[in-house]
Enzyme design. Structure first.
Site, PDB file in Angstrom:
ATOM      1  N   CYS A 273      52.980  21.632  41.643  1.00 48.51           N
ATOM      2  CA  CYS A 273      53.721  22.759  41.727  1.00 48.51           C
ATOM      3  C   CYS A 273      54.647  22.926  42.533  1.00 48.51           C
ATOM      4  CB  CYS A 273      52.352  24.049  41.855  1.00 48.51           C
ATOM      5  SG  CYS A 273      51.643  23.921  43.491  1.00 48.51           S
ATOM      6  N   HIS A 321      49.002  27.854  44.994  1.00 46.49           N
ATOM      7  CA  HIS A 321      49.855  27.671  44.013  1.00 46.49           C
ATOM      8  C   HIS A 321      51.192  28.322  44.092  1.00 46.49           C
ATOM      9  CE1 HIS A 321      50.796  26.045  39.824  1.00 46.49           C
ATOM     10  NE2 HIS A 321      51.251  27.490  39.575  1.00 46.49           N
ATOM     11  N   HIS A 333      56.937  26.803  36.126  1.00 44.84           N
ATOM     12  CA  HIS A 333      56.032  26.199  37.078  1.00 44.84           C
ATOM     13  C   HIS A 333      55.149  24.941  36.680  1.00 44.84           C
ATOM     14  CE1 HIS A 333      51.821  28.251  35.844  1.00 44.84           C
ATOM     15  NE2 HIS A 333      52.697  28.049  34.956  1.00 44.84           N
TER      16      HIS A 333
END
Length: 359
Positions: A273, A321, A333
């Protein structure tokens, strides 16, 4: 995309339902209890919804823990690279310092030899024994300059020796930190592999029909969260336009759609990520921290209503995240292992906050 609430919601629903998104790793869940094992229900007698919901929650927790470990791994890797570079730099300084020290020692030796040749007699004695006192006095100034130069030489030699000792101490400290971060990397790597392995094992115990229903539960959970976020009216407040660098970052990130998630990866074939977001902004000419946690700590925080395409949305209370906002309630993402870089709803996961790389 439409600007009305109904049009935006419909578009967001289409986006979220069209892809498999990360539901909510990192949320605190109760112990789901026994999970499917060798005696897992067969396709002809699939598990009840609540059983699969427990599986989904456990998978979320496992992948969340893997994401946290990945951030720790990336941080240790970044520090290892910095420390390795610092050690190399210190080694160069030590080599240069040793060379300079050797030169100074040669000069000091030459000065000592010259003094020895004069017999080392005091100035008064040399004046009394001189056949030409005026010649001696004329040379006294030169002698004084030589003495001052010798003192300066000794002082420089001393400083160089001190610098070398400091360089060596700094190199030793950096080496100790390097070793500590190598151990941290190994620990994080082991944790990541354990969590992913357990998640994969859990999924492998499910029958095909159960996997399909599990995927549907994930989509439903993400859609529910996204719908609630949109129903808050937040998109009516978000009016920000992307900066030029933001447009470049969005173009890079969306250009990676379809590439697989891989922990610790920064492209070009795969990403995690924060690897995706950091590389997107690097491509736009703005280097940012490597990990989601450092991106949250170091970049400028902005209110969600002031969000604009290119900004980064950080998720979960531990900032485990990160995704890039691309406008109209959507993000791009790299979700988790087993998934690819994709578009999802910006509200499909618990938002911690928004940061702006080019503030």
């Amino acid at each position: 995309m439409g600007t009305g609430k109904r049009g935006l919601l419909a578009t967001a629903v289409t986006v979220v339902c069209a892809v498999t998104v990360l539901a909510a790793p990192g949320t605190a869940f109760a112990d789901p209890g026994p999970t499917p094992s060798a005696s897992a229900p067969s396709a002809s007698a699939p598990a009840a919804n609540h059983d699969l919901e427990a599986v989904r929650e456990k998978l979320d927790r496992l992948y969340h823990d893997a994401a946290v470990a990945t951030d720790a791994y990336n941080a240790a890797e970044e520090q290892t690279q910095k420390q390795s570079a610092a050690i190399v730099d210190l080694a160069k300084k030590i080599v240069q310092g040793q060379k300079r020290l050797n030169e100074l020692k040669e000069r000091a030796g030459a000065a000592a030899a010259a003094q020895y040749r004069t017999g080392g007699m005091p100035d008064e004695a040399q004046l009394l024994l001189s056949d030409d006192p005026q010649e001696f006095l004329d040379g006294a100034g030169t002698l004084l300059q030589g003495q001052r130069a010798t003192k300066g030489l000794i002082a420089e030699l001393t400083r160089t020796q001190q610098d070398l000792r400091q360089y060596a101490a700094d190199a030793s400290a950096q080496w100790n930190k390097l070793e500590a971060n190598r151990k941290a990397k190994d620990t994080a790597r082991k944790k990541i592999k354990e969590q992913i392995s357990e998640a994969e094992k859990l999924q492998d115990q499910l029958e095909k029909a159960e996997k399909e229903r599990l995927a549907e539960l994930e989509r439903e959970a993400a859609l529910k969260a996204q719908t609630a976020w949109l129903d808050s009216g937040i998109l009516d407040e978000i009016r920000g336009n992307a900066s030029e660098q933001g447009k470049k970052a969005v173009a890079f990130a969306t250009g990676q759609i379809g590439k697989p998630y891989e922990w610790g990866a920064e492209g070009p074939k795969s990403y995690d990520c924060s690897g995706l977001t950091s590389q997107a902004w690097l491509d736009a000419g703005r280097p940012i921290p490597r990990t989601s946690q450092e991106q949250w700590k170091q970049l400028k925080h902005v209110d969600i209503k002031d969000m604009r395409p290119g900004d980064l949305i950080v998720y979960f209370g531990d900032a485990s995240h990160v995704a890039m906002y691309i406008g109209d309630g959507a993000i791009v993402h790299a979700p988790r292992p087993g998934r690819t870089v994709t578009i999802a709803g910006a509200g499909s996961m618990p938002i911690l906050g928004v940061v702006r790389p080019d503030a």
